[in-house]
Structure formats: structure tokens, C-alpha cells
Design a protein around this motif. Structure first.
Motif, mmCIF file in Angstrom:
data_model
loop_
_atom_site.group_PDB
_atom_site.id
_atom_site.type_symbol
_atom_site.label_atom_id
_atom_site.label_comp_id
_atom_site.label_asym_id
_atom_site.label_seq_id
_atom_site.Cartn_x
_atom_site.Cartn_y
_atom_site.Cartn_z
ATOM 1 N N MET A 1 0.845 -1.166 0.000
ATOM 2 C CA MET A 1 0.000 0.000 0.000
ATOM 3 C C MET A 1 0.897 1.238 0.000
ATOM 4 O O MET A 1 1.852 1.322 0.751
ATOM 5 N N THR A 2 0.583 2.173 -0.845
ATOM 6 C CA THR A 2 1.314 3.431 -0.896
ATOM 7 C C THR A 2 0.347 4.566 -0.637
ATOM 8 O O THR A 2 -0.701 4.642 -1.272
ATOM 9 N N ILE A 17 -4.989 7.164 10.345
ATOM 10 C CA ILE A 17 -5.494 6.421 11.502
ATOM 11 C C ILE A 17 -5.523 4.923 11.252
ATOM 12 O O ILE A 17 -5.201 4.139 12.150
ATOM 13 N N ASP A 18 -5.898 4.478 10.046
ATOM 14 C CA ASP A 18 -5.975 3.032 9.803
ATOM 15 C C ASP A 18 -4.594 2.380 9.924
ATOM 16 O O ASP A 18 -4.470 1.271 10.434
ATOM 17 N N ILE A 19 -3.556 3.076 9.505
ATOM 18 C CA ILE A 19 -2.189 2.542 9.654
ATOM 19 C C ILE A 19 -1.795 2.547 11.119
ATOM 20 O O ILE A 19 -1.232 1.570 11.629
ATOM 21 N N ARG A 20 -2.083 3.641 11.831
ATOM 22 C CA ARG A 20 -1.752 3.699 13.266
ATOM 23 C C ARG A 20 -2.462 2.597 14.039
ATOM 24 O O ARG A 20 -1.874 1.974 14.934
ATOM 25 N N LYS A 21 -3.704 2.297 13.690
ATOM 26 C CA LYS A 21 -4.445 1.221 14.364
ATOM 27 C C LYS A 21 -3.765 -0.122 14.132
ATOM 28 O O LYS A 21 -3.568 -0.893 15.059
ATOM 29 N N ARG A 22 -3.414 -0.413 12.870
ATOM 30 C CA ARG A 22 -2.777 -1.696 12.564
ATOM 31 C C ARG A 22 -1.432 -1.842 13.265
ATOM 32 O O ARG A 22 -1.033 -2.935 13.632
ATOM 33 N N LEU A 42 9.743 3.260 7.895
ATOM 34 C CA LEU A 42 9.280 3.491 9.261
ATOM 35 C C LEU A 42 8.957 2.149 9.882
ATOM 36 O O LEU A 42 8.266 1.321 9.274
ATOM 37 N N ARG A 43 9.458 1.907 11.101
ATOM 38 C CA ARG A 43 9.165 0.673 11.834
ATOM 39 C C ARG A 43 8.783 1.024 13.252
ATOM 40 O O ARG A 43 9.357 1.937 13.852
ATOM 41 N N THR A 44 7.848 0.248 13.798
ATOM 42 C CA THR A 44 7.580 0.387 15.226
ATOM 43 C C THR A 44 8.760 -0.220 15.975
ATOM 44 O O THR A 44 9.561 -0.970 15.398
#
Length: 80
Positions: A1-2, A17-22, A42-44
Motif C-alpha cells: 500500500m502506498t 489512523i488506519d495505519i496507526r491502528k494496525r 518506518l518501523r515500530t
């Protein structure tokens, strides 16, 4: 996804928000920024730890008697 996100003049950007939720960052959190030849990753923190553990396993595979010093030396070779 880009996805396209905007960077403000002071360098801030917002993750959708959808990326932050995942990623489990709904209430905020930290991400690690890695610059590569292909761009920015970017990595958690938990993703970065899992990646480091996978690299460690690969370096240690078949080497039951490895020492910390030899592990660090071989890891440095991967960075070059």
C-alpha cells in the motif's frame, strides 16, 4: 500500500489512523526511521526488535559456541 502524507515546514507528518491502528499506535507511540538507498522505512519499536532477532538468529545458525565478541564482529561485517 502506498499513501501520500504531507510534511509540514517544521518536519511533522501524520500517519493515517488506519495505519496507526494496525501498528498499535492509536494512543501515540514511537517509530524508528531508517534511511535506505530506496527511500525511508518506518518501523515500530516491536518491528525493529523482531527484525534484530531475526538477523541474530541468522548469524547464529549452526554456531552453538559463538561468543559475544565474534557475534558483534560478524554483525559489523553485515553493515559494510
Amino acid at each position: 500500500m502506498t499513501l501520500q502524507v504531507n510534511v509540514t515546514p517544521n518536519g511533522r507528518m501524520s500517519l493515517p489512523i488506519d495505519i496507526r491502528k494496525r501498528l498499535g499506535l492509536v494512543g501515540g507511540g514511537s517509530v524508528l526511521v531508517e534511511e535506505t538507498d530506496d527511500g525511508v522505512v518506518l518501523r515500530t519499536v516491536s518491528q525493529a526488535v523482531a527484525r534484530a532477532q531475526a538477523i541474530s538468529r541468522a548469524l547464529l545458525e549452526g554456531k552453538p559456541d559463538v561468543t559475544v565478541d565474534s557475534f558483534i564482529a560478524e554483525g559489523r561485517q553485515w553493515q559494510e
